[in-house]
Design an enzyme around this catalytic site. Structure first.
Site, PDB file in Angstrom:
ATOM      1  N   SER A  35       1.658  -6.852   6.810  1.00  0.00           N
ATOM      2  CA  SER A  35       0.189  -6.853   6.816  1.00  0.00           C
ATOM      3  C   SER A  35      -0.350  -7.576   5.586  1.00  0.00           C
ATOM      4  CB  SER A  35      -0.348  -5.415   6.829  1.00  0.00           C
ATOM      5  OG  SER A  35       0.162  -4.727   7.949  1.00  0.00           O
ATOM      6  N   ALA A  36       0.318  -7.389   4.450  1.00  0.00           N
ATOM      7  CA  ALA A  36      -0.095  -8.092   3.230  1.00  0.00           C
ATOM      8  C   ALA A  36       0.012  -9.599   3.440  1.00  0.00           C
ATOM      9  CB  ALA A  36       0.789  -7.654   2.053  1.00  0.00           C
TER      10      ALA A  36
ATOM     11  N   MET B  48       5.288   0.092   3.587  1.00  0.00           N
ATOM     12  CA  MET B  48       4.344  -0.350   2.541  1.00  0.00           C
ATOM     13  C   MET B  48       3.485  -1.526   3.006  1.00  0.00           C
ATOM     14  SD  MET B  48       6.354   0.175  -1.022  1.00  0.00           S
ATOM     15  CE  MET B  48       4.893   0.713  -1.925  1.00  0.00           C
TER      16      MET B  48
ATOM     17  N   ASP C 237      -3.172  -2.191   9.470  1.00  0.00           N
ATOM     18  CA  ASP C 237      -3.201  -2.160   8.000  1.00  0.00           C
ATOM     19  C   ASP C 237      -3.738  -3.450   7.389  1.00  0.00           C
ATOM     20  OD1 ASP C 237      -1.950   0.320   8.096  1.00  0.00           O
ATOM     21  OD2 ASP C 237       0.057  -0.510   7.786  1.00  0.00           O
TER      22      ASP C 237
ATOM     23  N   LYS D 279       0.851  -1.212   0.000  1.00  0.00           N
ATOM     24  CA  LYS D 279       0.000   0.000   0.000  1.00  0.00           C
ATOM     25  C   LYS D 279       0.874   1.245   0.000  1.00  0.00           C
ATOM     26  CE  LYS D 279       0.701   1.133   4.611  1.00  0.00           C
ATOM     27  NZ  LYS D 279       1.523   2.255   5.049  1.00  0.00           N
TER      28      LYS D 279
HETATM   29  P1  ATP Z   1       3.700  -0.664   8.001  1.00  0.00           P
HETATM   30  O1  ATP Z   1       3.747   0.116   6.738  1.00  0.00           O
HETATM   31  O2  ATP Z   1       2.403  -1.455   8.161  1.00  0.00           O
HETATM   32  O3  ATP Z   1       4.078   0.060   9.216  1.00  0.00           O
HETATM   33  P2  ATP Z   1       6.164  -1.874   7.227  1.00  0.00           P
HETATM   34  O4  ATP Z   1       5.981  -2.164   5.786  1.00  0.00           O
HETATM   35  O5  ATP Z   1       6.958  -0.661   7.587  1.00  0.00           O
HETATM   36  O6  ATP Z   1       4.745  -1.854   7.895  1.00  0.00           O
HETATM   37  P3  ATP Z   1       6.598  -4.636   7.657  1.00  0.00           P
HETATM   38  O7  ATP Z   1       7.557  -5.076   6.598  1.00  0.00           O
HETATM   39  O8  ATP Z   1       5.164  -4.924   7.478  1.00  0.00           O
HETATM   40  O9  ATP Z   1       6.842  -3.087   7.908  1.00  0.00           O
HETATM   41  O10 ATP Z   1       6.993  -5.251   9.071  1.00  0.00           O
HETATM   42  C1  ATP Z   1       8.250  -5.045   9.599  1.00  0.00           C
HETATM   43  C2  ATP Z   1       8.496  -5.812  10.912  1.00  0.00           C
HETATM   44  O11 ATP Z   1       7.647  -6.968  11.050  1.00  0.00           O
HETATM   45  C3  ATP Z   1       9.888  -6.328  10.918  1.00  0.00           C
HETATM   46  O12 ATP Z   1      10.364  -6.163  12.246  1.00  0.00           O
HETATM   47  C4  ATP Z   1       9.784  -7.803  10.607  1.00  0.00           C
HETATM   48  O13 ATP Z   1      10.804  -8.553  11.221  1.00  0.00           O
HETATM   49  C5  ATP Z   1       8.416  -8.165  11.159  1.00  0.00           C
HETATM   50  N1  ATP Z   1       7.705  -9.191  10.365  1.00  0.00           N
HETATM   51  C6  ATP Z   1       6.974 -10.204  10.847  1.00  0.00           C
HETATM   52  N2  ATP Z   1       6.425 -10.931   9.865  1.00  0.00           N
HETATM   53  C7  ATP Z   1       6.782 -10.351   8.703  1.00  0.00           C
HETATM   54  C8  ATP Z   1       6.508 -10.634   7.345  1.00  0.00           C
HETATM   55  N3  ATP Z   1       5.752 -11.675   6.964  1.00  0.00           N
HETATM   56  N4  ATP Z   1       7.021  -9.800   6.423  1.00  0.00           N
HETATM   57  C9  ATP Z   1       7.769  -8.733   6.784  1.00  0.00           C
HETATM   58  N5  ATP Z   1       8.081  -8.445   8.065  1.00  0.00           N
HETATM   59  C10 ATP Z   1       7.592  -9.223   9.016  1.00  0.00           C
END
Ligand code: ATP
Length: 302
Positions: free
Chosen positions: A108-109, A104, A141, A11
């Protein structure tokens, strides 16, 4: 059926208004999400026990994706299994293309994809309403990752309502090699804006721009209250945005809590040429994606 693959999108937040923290510690949000064509694919196969594996695009560090109980798909499986009073089982594989800790919503995806895939694999027949409620318990999200398209998010982002969006919007996406922690960016927002109003900035201007279908109007209306704290933590993001705008982006901005930066373009050709120019300018990873696209959906039987 022995297995299936569910695809879930990244997203961008076209509008992210953040209010002062609520009593429960969460920040109230008014956000407009858009699902864009950058995906994680989750394959779930029947198995007697439980296993999670992952492969990542060559520019993602595999070490940052947890494979033990810390992976969010584990919690998704536990919640869904508990909801139906069954034991979790299955072999899950995540093929990751969404930046990790990139703002992104890649985790959550994956959580949304796991809910959809395991519901099918287990023949659980969960209602859409219950899937959305389970998603909201997994993260703010996650309901949007189920819904996809363009949507207004309120509450802490988990209350989602679809927004009519007839446009196709083109983005150049520039991830960073090192992620930013979302809680850290929110803490920095609180430090920088101790007097933030309790009601977040409304999204009216953004919604009007979406309705107009005009990319210049959208460029003017983009808004992210987490951009200032993200840039304060990573000043190079400000320079990246300037470079992209100087190279012809209609507008550049940090998406969500960053550090990924997205650049709005006027057409697919514009996105391709801007991506080529930004790659040439020394950015290691430059992607192009359009939105809105569908939320978590079945793409094949494995
Ligand atoms: P948001 O935009 O919702 O804040 P983000 O994109 O910045 O999320 P994500 O990649 O969703 O961050 O999540 C990051 C954290 O979640 C990391 O600390 C990672 O180790 C943990 N994590 C747990 N499961 C997953 C997964 N399936 N994919 C990515 N990160 C994960």
């Amino acid at each position: 059926m022995t297995g299936l693959t569910v695809r879930a999108p990244a997203k961008v937040n076209l509008h992210l208004g953040v209010g002062a923290p609520r009593d429960d510690g969460f920040h109230p949000l008014v956000t407009v999400y858009q699902a864009v064509g950058l995906y994680d694919d989750l394959t779930a196969r029947e198995a007697d026990d439980w296993q999670v594996g992952a492969t990542v695009s060559d520019w993602i560090d595999p070490a940052v994706v947890p494979l033990d109980g810390d992976n969010i798909v584990d919690r998704a499986a536990d919640l869904l299994a508990a909801h139906h009073g069954i034991e979790r089982s299955g072999e899950l594989h995540i093929a990751k293309e969404i930046p990790v800790s990139g703002g992104m919503a890649g985790g959550s995806a994956d959580a949304a994809a796991a809910l959809v895939a395991l519901d099918r694999l287990w023949g659980a027949g969960t209602s859409d309403e219950d899937l959305l409620a389970l998603a909201a318990r997994l993260g703010s999200d996650v309901p949007f990752a189920l819904l996809g398209g363009t949507a207004l998010g309120t509450g802490r982002g988990e209350l989602v309502a679809p927004v009519a969006d007839r446009g196709t919007w083109w983005w150049v996406v520039v991830p960073s090699a090192v992620g930013l922690s979302t809680p850290e960016v929110y803490r920095h927002f609180d430090k920088m804006f101790p007097d933030a109003p309790s009601a977040p900035v409304p999204a009216d201007a953004l919604l009007e721009a979406i309705a107009s279908g005009d990319p210049w109007a959208l460029a003017d209306a983009l808004h992210n209250d987490l951009e200032a704290p993200a840039i304060d933590l990573r000043p190079e993001l400000g320079r990246l945005i300037e470079t992209g705008e100087a190279a012809g982006a209609l507008r550049g901005m940090v998406t969500g809590s960053g550090p990924t930066c997205v650049f709005l373009c006027g057409s697919a050709d514009h996105a391709r040429s801007l991506a080529a120019e930004m790659s040439g300018a020394g950015n290691a990873v430059v992607l192009a994606a359009n939105g809105p696209v569908a939320g978590a959906h079945l793409v094949s039987y494995a």
